[in-house]
Design a protein around this motif. Sequence first.
Motif, PDB file in Angstrom:
ATOM      1  N   LEU A  70       0.839  -1.203   0.000  1.00  0.00           N
ATOM      2  CA  LEU A  70       0.000   0.000   0.000  1.00  0.00           C
ATOM      3  C   LEU A  70       0.875   1.255   0.000  1.00  0.00           C
ATOM      4  N   TRP A  71       1.971   1.211   0.748  1.00  0.00           N
ATOM      5  CA  TRP A  71       2.864   2.371   0.843  1.00  0.00           C
ATOM      6  C   TRP A  71       3.590   2.640  -0.470  1.00  0.00           C
ATOM      7  N   GLN A  72       3.799   1.602  -1.256  1.00  0.00           N
ATOM      8  CA  GLN A  72       4.518   1.752  -2.520  1.00  0.00           C
ATOM      9  C   GLN A  72       3.706   2.492  -3.585  1.00  0.00           C
ATOM     10  N   GLN A 183      -5.016   6.126  -3.431  1.00  0.00           N
ATOM     11  CA  GLN A 183      -4.765   5.554  -2.107  1.00  0.00           C
ATOM     12  C   GLN A 183      -3.335   5.837  -1.655  1.00  0.00           C
ATOM     13  N   GLY A 184      -2.380   5.627  -2.558  1.00  0.00           N
ATOM     14  CA  GLY A 184      -0.986   5.855  -2.197  1.00  0.00           C
ATOM     15  C   GLY A 184      -0.687   7.308  -1.898  1.00  0.00           C
ATOM     16  N   ASN A 185      -1.264   8.197  -2.685  1.00  0.00           N
ATOM     17  CA  ASN A 185      -1.036   9.626  -2.442  1.00  0.00           C
ATOM     18  C   ASN A 185      -1.565  10.059  -1.078  1.00  0.00           C
ATOM     19  N   SER A 222     -13.403  13.296  -0.502  1.00  0.00           N
ATOM     20  CA  SER A 222     -12.006  13.226  -0.952  1.00  0.00           C
ATOM     21  C   SER A 222     -11.639  11.832  -1.450  1.00  0.00           C
ATOM     22  N   GLY A 223     -11.791  10.813  -0.606  1.00  0.00           N
ATOM     23  CA  GLY A 223     -11.391   9.467  -0.982  1.00  0.00           C
ATOM     24  C   GLY A 223     -12.077   8.974  -2.242  1.00  0.00           C
ATOM     25  N   VAL A 224     -13.394   8.983  -2.224  1.00  0.00           N
ATOM     26  CA  VAL A 224     -14.163   8.508  -3.373  1.00  0.00           C
ATOM     27  C   VAL A 224     -14.043   9.481  -4.543  1.00  0.00           C
TER      28      VAL A 224
END
Length: 290
Positions: A70-72, A183-185, A222-224
């Motif tokens: 996930l972090w990548q 997601q990563g950002n 924001s997320g969606v």
Amino acid sequence: MSTYLLGLGALIAFAANSVLCRIALHTTTIDPASFTTLRIISAAGFLSLLVVFRSVTSTTPAKHNTLAYLWQQGTWPGVFALFAYAALFSFAYIELTAATGALILFGWVQFTMLAVGFYQGARFSLLQWIGFSIAVAGVLALFLPSVTQPDMFSAILMAGAGIAWGIYSLLGKGVQQPLLMTQGNFLKSVPLTLLLSIVLISSWSIDTTGVLLALASGILASGVGYAIWYAVLPKIQATEAATMQLSVPVIATLGGVVLLHEPLTLVFVLSACAILGGIFLVLKPSFNKL
């Protein structure tokens, strides 16, 4: 057409962010840093859970469920642009009125995205220039009567937010996996926003309503919304994306009418017609190809 319908969903999310932020900072005791931190953390958590859920329910290898994976995701330019937009936007609205802030924000968003789009070779036809001019005139008619002399520092913050959002949108042009990138950002923005809150710990102030508004802004608006926007951007030109965002003030103002019981004026109706009509003229060549 599905691309533009998805784009409309993203624009509604952007408008919801403006409304939620405005309500939180002006009707609750939450401070801008805490609002921004909760917004980013909740968005990162929601999107990470969504990525993991999709991985579990598909044939994706198990390693895709790990925090390391996930972090990548995401890119550091996208992370800094996202964090800069979210933080500057919240702090700018402490002193700016809704109208003044929106005018500065969208002015710089337009400038940033159009400048890059034209530099890369995009061009408006005469009809599109007419449409764009009508839409801009509609925005000016909507906000200018309510614009006040802005606090210079706050105006600079909002201009920075506009440039950052323009850059973040432009970075989405080459994205192949919009959910993973978004997601990563957001996940990589968490340490930055925590650092911001620690630096400004003396001004911490939260209440239940403010927290709920920040969570709604993070998870839903924001997320969606940002994941949808990144899915749309590779399929449209930068100039089209910039012009489409001129509709956000209309949607946000309409949200204020519905949620905050603000008056529905003739100026708003006429401005909305001009803005939406102008946007249609800009997008018309693309509609003709459908």
